[in-house]
Design an enzyme around this catalytic site. Structure first.
Site, short mmCIF file in Angstrom:
data_model
loop_
_atom_site.label_atom_id
_atom_site.label_comp_id
_atom_site.label_asym_id
_atom_site.label_seq_id
_atom_site.Cartn_x
_atom_site.Cartn_y
_atom_site.Cartn_z
N PHE A 10 0.84 -1.34 -0.18
CA PHE A 10 0.34 0.14 -0.01
C PHE A 10 0.65 1.24 0.07
O PHE A 10 1.77 1.32 0.63
CB PHE A 10 -0.97 -0.02 1.07
CG PHE A 10 -2.07 0.64 0.99
CD1 PHE A 10 -3.12 0.43 0.39
CD2 PHE A 10 -2.07 2.24 1.34
CE1 PHE A 10 -4.21 1.13 0.10
CE2 PHE A 10 -3.50 3.14 1.40
CZ PHE A 10 -4.25 2.71 0.76
N ALA A 41 -0.82 -2.83 5.71
CA ALA A 41 -0.25 -2.86 7.05
C ALA A 41 -0.94 -3.78 7.97
O ALA A 41 -0.21 -4.51 8.75
CB ALA A 41 0.08 -1.50 7.74
N VAL A 66 1.96 3.93 6.12
CA VAL A 66 0.62 4.30 6.51
C VAL A 66 0.62 5.66 6.56
O VAL A 66 1.23 6.29 7.55
CB VAL A 66 0.21 3.88 7.89
CG1 VAL A 66 -1.31 4.01 8.18
CG2 VAL A 66 0.30 2.07 7.88
N HIS A 73 -9.57 5.65 10.20
CA HIS A 73 -9.03 4.47 9.67
C HIS A 73 -7.53 4.52 9.94
O HIS A 73 -6.91 3.58 10.26
CB HIS A 73 -9.26 4.29 8.26
CG HIS A 73 -8.78 2.89 7.71
ND1 HIS A 73 -9.42 1.59 8.08
CD2 HIS A 73 -8.04 2.46 6.70
CE1 HIS A 73 -8.73 0.68 7.44
NE2 HIS A 73 -7.83 1.19 6.67
#
Length: 138
Positions: A10, A41, A66, A73
């Site tokens: 991601f 993650a 992240v 979130h």
């Protein structure tokens, strides 16, 4: 030494560079690293657990990115991935280094790309410490 690296895909461009630097650090230390990639993650802890339970690794490192968005979130992913790493490490007695970036924005993440390499160095150092303590009967 057998090192495993679990890398999140991601935030792909940043995550790829983080992994590249982690792999370079492993090579610099003369360590062969097996790499497994996962979507994000939150998938890292269970993958680390599977790797730890396999008995094939002396230490593990997690790398990922992240970046805070507009919802809650971010907190869930940041906190639960970190908690999951610690849980697996304590449960399995295996050194696991956390190289998951949790940043406010992309520029902060780009400024921290060396955290992947740092995670590899920490994992190797903790493996050495574990080996030394075992040799000393601790």
């Amino acid at each position: 030494m057998r090192l495993g690296i679990v890398a999140s895909r991601f935030n792909e461009s940043i995550a790829a560079e983080l992994l590249k630097r982690a792999q370079a650090a492993a090579r610099e230390l003369g360590v062969d690293a097996s790499v497994v990639t996962v979507p994000g993650a939150l998938e890292i802890p269970v993958t680390l657990q599977w790797m730890a339970q396999s008995g094939r690794f002396d230490a593990l490192a997690a790398v990922g990115v992240v970046i805070r968005g507009e919802s809650y979130h971010f907190e869930i992913v940041a906190n639960e991935s970190a908690r999951g790493l610690m849980d697996v490490s304590l449960e399995c007695g295996l050194p696991i280094a956390n190289g998951i970036l949790t940043t406010e924005d992309e520029p902060q993440a780009l400024a921290r790309l060396d955290k992947g390499a740092e995670a590899v160095r920490v994992a190797v150092e903790m493996w050495k410490l574990k080996a030394r303590l075992k040799a000393e009967g601790a």
